[in-house]
Write a protein that holds these residues in place. Structure first.
Motif, mmCIF file in Angstrom:
data_model
loop_
_atom_site.group_PDB
_atom_site.id
_atom_site.type_symbol
_atom_site.label_atom_id
_atom_site.label_comp_id
_atom_site.label_asym_id
_atom_site.label_seq_id
_atom_site.Cartn_x
_atom_site.Cartn_y
_atom_site.Cartn_z
ATOM 1 N N ASN A 77 0.809 -1.224 0.000
ATOM 2 C CA ASN A 77 0.000 0.000 0.000
ATOM 3 C C ASN A 77 0.843 1.276 0.000
ATOM 4 O O ASN A 77 0.372 2.343 0.414
ATOM 5 N N PHE A 111 -12.815 4.268 6.152
ATOM 6 C CA PHE A 111 -12.434 3.468 4.980
ATOM 7 C C PHE A 111 -11.618 2.286 5.472
ATOM 8 O O PHE A 111 -10.802 2.427 6.386
ATOM 9 N N LYS A 138 -9.703 -1.441 3.748
ATOM 10 C CA LYS A 138 -9.465 -2.364 2.629
ATOM 11 C C LYS A 138 -8.409 -3.381 3.053
ATOM 12 O O LYS A 138 -7.312 -3.016 3.463
ATOM 13 N N VAL A 168 -4.766 -1.020 -2.054
ATOM 14 C CA VAL A 168 -5.632 0.104 -2.412
ATOM 15 C C VAL A 168 -5.069 0.693 -3.699
ATOM 16 O O VAL A 168 -3.900 1.098 -3.749
ATOM 17 N N LYS A 216 -9.119 4.055 -8.452
ATOM 18 C CA LYS A 216 -10.168 4.934 -7.933
ATOM 19 C C LYS A 216 -10.277 4.871 -6.407
ATOM 20 O O LYS A 216 -10.771 5.813 -5.786
ATOM 21 N N GLU A 217 -9.827 3.765 -5.829
ATOM 22 C CA GLU A 217 -9.865 3.653 -4.365
ATOM 23 C C GLU A 217 -8.934 4.676 -3.718
ATOM 24 O O GLU A 217 -9.245 5.199 -2.644
ATOM 25 N N GLN A 252 -10.708 7.836 -3.697
ATOM 26 C CA GLN A 252 -11.737 7.780 -2.654
ATOM 27 C C GLN A 252 -11.133 8.068 -1.289
ATOM 28 O O GLN A 252 -11.716 8.813 -0.487
ATOM 29 N N VAL A 253 -9.972 7.493 -1.019
ATOM 30 C CA VAL A 253 -9.291 7.722 0.261
ATOM 31 C C VAL A 253 -8.970 9.203 0.436
ATOM 32 O O VAL A 253 -9.209 9.778 1.516
#
Length: 200
Positions: free
Chosen positions: A92, A176, A178, A182, A185-186, A189-190
């Motif tokens: 990540n 959030f 996951k 990540v 688009k995630e 979003q974050v």
């Protein structure tokens, strides 16, 4: 003949009693198994994975110097937490890089990592060397979890070979989460979630 019929009737009654006892035993075993299955099912429900909206409690871990430390900024600012073992330590980095590029006010936001030592194959000395490198790169704090304290406290389940990324608000609620990388688009979003939360 009457005597034979009498004893035959006794044997017949004895067989019926044995069948009744056997059936009762089967029913009792079935009820026991049903109760056990229900208990296991309820236990599984009680151990559901963390989800958006869930309120969390701070956890005591250890820092890179093996000193006890709670999660910095927990309940005081918006925080992001990356929980990973040695095998997934870099999974990540893309979302961490995107957040770092935003240069958020440290008074309102804090991002850090937690090293899952319990599931890491490498010796702790090597892991701490990696931790120091990442701390320097991201100018952040990385704590260590020696016995699944975070998964147990937050209901993350099995975290072996997986990186977990979370955003937690000042209200201590999950914004959030996951389990895994990540990406795409995630990441956008974050960023939106963090920016919305730091304005509250």
């Amino acid at each position: 003949m009457a005597k034979k019929a009498f004893f035959a009737k006794i044997r017949e009654n004895d067989i019926e009693r044995r069948e009744d006892t056997l059936n009762t035993s089967k029913i009792a075993k079935g009820l026991v198994l049903l109760c056990l299955a229900t208990a296991v099912g309820l236990g599984a429900l009680g151990a559901q994975a963390a989800k958006v909206g869930q309120k969390l409690e701070n956890v005591t871990l250890k820092d890179a110097e093996k000193k006890e430390s709670t999660l910095p900024g927990f309940g005081e600012k918006v925080i992001s937490v990356t929980y990973a073992d040695m095998q997934t330590a870099d999974d990540n980095d893309p979302v961490a890089d995107a957040i770092k590029a935003k240069n958020y006010d440290e008074v309102k936001y804090k991002g850090f990592g937690v090293a899952n030592l319990k599931d890491s194959w490498a010796p702790n000395a090597i892991i701490r060397a990696v931790i120091r490198k990442k701390m320097k790169k991201y100018d952040t704090v990385i704590l260590t979890d020696e016995d699944h304290f975070i998964p147990k406290a937050w209901g993350l389940g099995d975290c072996n070979d997986v990186s977990v990324f979370m955003v937690i608000g000042k209200d201590q609620q999950v914004k959030f989460i996951k389990k895994g990388k990540v990406a795409g688009k995630e990441i956008d979003q974050v960023i939106r979630i963090i920016e919305a939360e730091i304005t509250k």
